[in-house]
Motif scaffolding. Structure first.
Motif, PDB file in Angstrom:
ATOM      1  N   ALA A  35       0.822  -1.217   0.000  1.00 33.47           N
ATOM      2  CA  ALA A  35       0.000   0.000   0.000  1.00 33.47           C
ATOM      3  C   ALA A  35       0.850   1.259   0.000  1.00 33.47           C
ATOM      4  O   ALA A  35       0.346   2.350  -0.292  1.00 33.47           O
ATOM      5  CB  ALA A  35      -0.928  -0.007   1.216  1.00 33.47           C
ATOM      6  N   PHE A  36       2.143   1.133   0.324  1.00 32.80           N
ATOM      7  CA  PHE A  36       3.053   2.281   0.329  1.00 32.80           C
ATOM      8  C   PHE A  36       3.989   2.268  -0.882  1.00 32.80           C
ATOM      9  O   PHE A  36       5.082   2.828  -0.832  1.00 32.80           O
ATOM     10  CB  PHE A  36       3.873   2.301   1.623  1.00 32.80           C
ATOM     11  CG  PHE A  36       3.047   2.561   2.849  1.00 32.80           C
ATOM     12  CD1 PHE A  36       2.469   3.807   3.071  1.00 32.80           C
ATOM     13  CD2 PHE A  36       2.854   1.558   3.796  1.00 32.80           C
ATOM     14  CE1 PHE A  36       1.712   4.056   4.207  1.00 32.80           C
ATOM     15  CE2 PHE A  36       2.103   1.795   4.934  1.00 32.80           C
ATOM     16  CZ  PHE A  36       1.523   3.043   5.140  1.00 32.80           C
ATOM     17  N   HIS A  37       3.549   1.652  -1.967  1.00 32.24           N
ATOM     18  CA  HIS A  37       4.384   1.541  -3.171  1.00 32.24           C
ATOM     19  C   HIS A  37       4.905   2.902  -3.633  1.00 32.24           C
ATOM     20  O   HIS A  37       6.103   3.073  -3.895  1.00 32.24           O
ATOM     21  CB  HIS A  37       3.576   0.890  -4.295  1.00 32.24           C
ATOM     22  CG  HIS A  37       4.225   0.955  -5.630  1.00 32.24           C
ATOM     23  ND1 HIS A  37       5.229   0.092  -6.020  1.00 32.24           N
ATOM     24  CD2 HIS A  37       4.037   1.810  -6.684  1.00 32.24           C
ATOM     25  CE1 HIS A  37       5.623   0.395  -7.240  1.00 32.24           C
ATOM     26  NE2 HIS A  37       4.924   1.429  -7.672  1.00 32.24           N
ATOM     27  N   PHE A  38       4.010   3.881  -3.748  1.00 31.53           N
ATOM     28  CA  PHE A  38       4.409   5.192  -4.269  1.00 31.53           C
ATOM     29  C   PHE A  38       5.290   5.950  -3.284  1.00 31.53           C
ATOM     30  O   PHE A  38       6.164   6.729  -3.680  1.00 31.53           O
ATOM     31  CB  PHE A  38       3.178   6.028  -4.612  1.00 31.53           C
ATOM     32  CG  PHE A  38       2.370   5.461  -5.744  1.00 31.53           C
ATOM     33  CD1 PHE A  38       2.896   5.374  -7.022  1.00 31.53           C
ATOM     34  CD2 PHE A  38       1.078   5.003  -5.526  1.00 31.53           C
ATOM     35  CE1 PHE A  38       2.154   4.845  -8.076  1.00 31.53           C
ATOM     36  CE2 PHE A  38       0.324   4.480  -6.565  1.00 31.53           C
ATOM     37  CZ  PHE A  38       0.857   4.393  -7.844  1.00 31.53           C
ATOM     38  N   GLN A  39       5.077   5.729  -1.995  1.00 32.75           N
ATOM     39  CA  GLN A  39       5.897   6.412  -0.989  1.00 32.75           C
ATOM     40  C   GLN A  39       7.310   5.847  -0.983  1.00 32.75           C
ATOM     41  O   GLN A  39       8.290   6.607  -0.868  1.00 32.75           O
ATOM     42  CB  GLN A  39       5.249   6.261   0.394  1.00 32.75           C
ATOM     43  CG  GLN A  39       3.994   7.086   0.581  1.00 32.75           C
ATOM     44  CD  GLN A  39       2.830   6.656  -0.311  1.00 32.75           C
ATOM     45  OE1 GLN A  39       2.481   5.483  -0.339  1.00 32.75           O
ATOM     46  NE2 GLN A  39       2.243   7.605  -1.038  1.00 32.75           N
ATOM     47  N   ARG A  40       7.440   4.538  -1.149  1.00 33.44           N
ATOM     48  CA  ARG A  40       8.772   3.927  -1.209  1.00 33.44           C
ATOM     49  C   ARG A  40       9.567   4.495  -2.378  1.00 33.44           C
ATOM     50  O   ARG A  40      10.745   4.847  -2.240  1.00 33.44           O
ATOM     51  CB  ARG A  40       8.645   2.405  -1.345  1.00 33.44           C
ATOM     52  CG  ARG A  40       9.981   1.702  -1.526  1.00 33.44           C
ATOM     53  CD  ARG A  40       9.822   0.192  -1.546  1.00 33.44           C
ATOM     54  NE  ARG A  40       8.956  -0.265  -2.612  1.00 33.44           N
ATOM     55  CZ  ARG A  40       9.341  -0.451  -3.875  1.00 33.44           C
ATOM     56  NH1 ARG A  40      10.600  -0.196  -4.225  1.00 33.44           N
ATOM     57  NH2 ARG A  40       8.502  -0.892  -4.781  1.00 33.44           N
ATOM     58  N   ALA A  41       8.915   4.617  -3.534  1.00 30.28           N
ATOM     59  CA  ALA A  41       9.617   5.117  -4.719  1.00 30.28           C
ATOM     60  C   ALA A  41      10.031   6.577  -4.545  1.00 30.28           C
ATOM     61  O   ALA A  41      11.181   6.944  -4.834  1.00 30.28           O
ATOM     62  CB  ALA A  41       8.718   4.961  -5.946  1.00 30.28           C
ATOM     63  N   ARG A  42       9.133   7.413  -4.055  1.00 27.99           N
ATOM     64  CA  ARG A  42       9.434   8.850  -3.974  1.00 27.99           C
ATOM     65  C   ARG A  42      10.480   9.151  -2.902  1.00 27.99           C
ATOM     66  O   ARG A  42      11.430   9.906  -3.137  1.00 27.99           O
ATOM     67  CB  ARG A  42       8.145   9.608  -3.688  1.00 27.99           C
ATOM     68  CG  ARG A  42       8.326  11.072  -3.326  1.00 27.99           C
ATOM     69  CD  ARG A  42       8.837  11.923  -4.499  1.00 27.99           C
ATOM     70  NE  ARG A  42       9.062  13.302  -4.067  1.00 27.99           N
ATOM     71  CZ  ARG A  42       8.101  14.200  -3.912  1.00 27.99           C
ATOM     72  NH1 ARG A  42       6.843  13.883  -4.178  1.00 27.99           N
ATOM     73  NH2 ARG A  42       8.392  15.416  -3.509  1.00 27.99           N
ATOM     74  N   LEU A  43      10.299   8.604  -1.687  1.00 26.74           N
ATOM     75  CA  LEU A  43      11.260   8.898  -0.622  1.00 26.74           C
ATOM     76  C   LEU A  43      12.628   8.339  -0.954  1.00 26.74           C
ATOM     77  O   LEU A  43      13.649   8.967  -0.666  1.00 26.74           O
ATOM     78  CB  LEU A  43      10.768   8.360   0.721  1.00 26.74           C
ATOM     79  CG  LEU A  43       9.952   9.359   1.563  1.00 26.74           C
ATOM     80  CD1 LEU A  43       8.635   9.717   0.852  1.00 26.74           C
ATOM     81  CD2 LEU A  43       9.660   8.792   2.943  1.00 26.74           C
ATOM     82  N   GLY A  44      12.650   7.162  -1.572  1.00 25.34           N
ATOM     83  CA  GLY A  44      13.930   6.603  -1.964  1.00 25.34           C
ATOM     84  C   GLY A  44      14.636   7.465  -2.978  1.00 25.34           C
ATOM     85  O   GLY A  44      15.853   7.650  -2.921  1.00 25.34           O
ATOM     86  N   ARG A  45      13.881   8.010  -3.918  1.00 31.13           N
ATOM     87  CA  ARG A  45      14.464   8.843  -4.967  1.00 31.13           C
ATOM     88  C   ARG A  45      14.908  10.199  -4.417  1.00 31.13           C
ATOM     89  O   ARG A  45      15.981  10.696  -4.748  1.00 31.13           O
ATOM     90  CB  ARG A  45      13.434   9.034  -6.081  1.00 31.13           C
ATOM     91  CG  ARG A  45      13.944   9.813  -7.294  1.00 31.13           C
ATOM     92  CD  ARG A  45      12.944   9.771  -8.431  1.00 31.13           C
ATOM     93  NE  ARG A  45      11.681  10.420  -8.099  1.00 31.13           N
ATOM     94  CZ  ARG A  45      10.531   9.785  -7.893  1.00 31.13           C
ATOM     95  NH1 ARG A  45      10.490   8.464  -7.992  1.00 31.13           N
ATOM     96  NH2 ARG A  45       9.427  10.441  -7.602  1.00 31.13           N
ATOM     97  N   GLU A  46      14.083  10.804  -3.572  1.00 32.80           N
ATOM     98  CA  GLU A  46      14.356  12.167  -3.125  1.00 32.80           C
ATOM     99  C   GLU A  46      15.343  12.231  -1.967  1.00 32.80           C
ATOM    100  O   GLU A  46      16.158  13.157  -1.889  1.00 32.80           O
ATOM    101  CB  GLU A  46      13.054  12.853  -2.715  1.00 32.80           C
ATOM    102  CG  GLU A  46      13.243  14.272  -2.238  1.00 32.80           C
ATOM    103  CD  GLU A  46      12.136  15.187  -2.720  1.00 32.80           C
ATOM    104  OE1 GLU A  46      12.009  16.271  -2.154  1.00 32.80           O
ATOM    105  OE2 GLU A  46      11.414  14.803  -3.650  1.00 32.80           O
ATOM    106  N   LEU A  47      15.279  11.269  -1.047  1.00 34.10           N
ATOM    107  CA  LEU A  47      16.128  11.335   0.140  1.00 34.10           C
ATOM    108  C   LEU A  47      17.340  10.431   0.040  1.00 34.10           C
ATOM    109  O   LEU A  47      18.276  10.551   0.821  1.00 34.10           O
ATOM    110  CB  LEU A  47      15.302  10.987   1.382  1.00 34.10           C
ATOM    111  CG  LEU A  47      14.064  11.876   1.602  1.00 34.10           C
ATOM    112  CD1 LEU A  47      13.294  11.430   2.831  1.00 34.10           C
ATOM    113  CD2 LEU A  47      14.456  13.339   1.725  1.00 34.10           C
ATOM    114  N   GLY A  48      17.307   9.490  -0.894  1.00 35.13           N
ATOM    115  CA  GLY A  48      18.474   8.674  -1.196  1.00 35.13           C
ATOM    116  C   GLY A  48      19.082   7.967   0.000  1.00 35.13           C
ATOM    117  O   GLY A  48      18.378   7.385   0.829  1.00 35.13           O
TER     118      GLY A  48
END
Length: 308
Positions: A35-48
């Motif tokens: 259910a957090f698919h989109f959050q995993r992608a965005r935070l991983g990309r932005e906060l590295g």
């Protein structure tokens, strides 16, 4: 990992083990860590490399093990979250993110483990949730359906009968699952199918027991603890399971809170309008750990200047 009462929980970790911050995600009713698919992608990309993310399936959901029905309570979910923190994030600051029943999990943890705030838990997000029973929502009448109590009785004392009557049980529960979905009929069909599959895969005993838990829980005391840290409260304005009024009440009790109302969104707000929720989560992380992110930004800038 295994809880103290012997239930196996499926856990996934994303990001470097030595990241300066860990964000732990607790999913909602009838869902799983996906259910957090989109959050995993965005935070991983932005906060590295500055963040490590921990996702887990709540007991009875997804790939986690089934458990005795009397343990399907919000209080027990708070204890499970403490076990996840102990095993997966034993050191360093943590931000908690909970959606729906996962938000109640965060509140339950805050009530039971106040000493963790703000010494370890430095921020928290509660998405589309409620601090106390959802009987005041439009689905209250559905929850009072005697047929629902019959399904719950069968799930506890005659599980084989539930499997034989799965279709009937699903028909009783179907209105609640519809309420726990989307506010916009134009939501991407693939996203709708994704969440529908998670709901379909949830065992009937898990569904009816936790539905009862959502009806009777009271974790308002946890708000007193969350008041010690920066928070995010977010909700869709078309949420039928945990209406906007629940989130507004929680936000009013939290002094350092960003309150986000997502227009046109229903209960699965982080899947329906991920960009709004993702932006708010990034802001929460920066609010909760300002000195760490200032230092991180400075290092990145110095590296660019050195090689530029």
């Amino acid at each position: 990992m295994t809880t103290p009462d012997g239930v196996d929980l499926a856990v996934r970790e994303v990001g470097p083990p030595d990241a300066p911050l860990t964000v732990v995600f607790a999913h909602g009713f009838c869902l799983n860590m996906g259910a957090f698919h989109f959050q995993r992608a965005r935070l991983g990309r932005e906060l590295g490399a500055n963040v490590r993310m921990v996702f887990y399936d709540q007991r009875g959901h997804g790939r986690s093990g089934q458990a005795p029905p009397d343990t399907y309570t919000v209080e027990q979910l708070g204890r499970d979250l403490e076990t996840v923190l102990t095993v997966c994030a034993p050191r360093g600051p943590v931000v908690l993110v909970g959606h729906s029943m996962g938000g109640m999990t965060v509140l339950s943890h805050a009530r039971q483990y106040p000493h963790r705030y703000p010494s370890r838990v430095v921020g928290a997000a509660v998405l589309a949730s409620a601090a106390e029973g959802v009987t005041r929502s439009p689905i209250g009448e559905i929850l009072r359906n005697p047929a629902l109590e019959t399904v719950r009785f069968l799930a506890r004392y005659a599980p084989r009968a539930v499997h034989r009557t799965r279709g009937a049980a699903k028909s009783v529960i179907a209105p609640i699952l519809r309420a726990a979905s989307y506010g916009d009929e134009n939501t991407s069909p693939s996203v709708v199918a994704f969440s529908a599959q998670m709901m379909h895969d949830t065992p009937i005993p898990t569904l009816v027991e936790f539905l009862h838990a959502l009806e009777v829980h009271d974790e308002t005391e946890g708000l007193t603890t969350l008041a010690k840290v920066p928070t995010l409260i977010a909700c869709g304005d078309r949420d039928l399971l945990t209406p906007l009024s629940y989130s507004r009440e929680m936000a009013a009790a939290l002094p350092d809170c960003e309150f986000v109302v997502v227009g046109g969104a229903g209960h699965l707000v982080q899947l329906e309008r991920p960009e709004i929720i993702n932006d708010a989560l990034v802001r929460l992380v920066r609010r909760a750990t300002p000195s760490r992110f200032d230092a991180f930004t400075r290092r990145v800038r110095e590296r660019v200047n050195r090689h530029g």
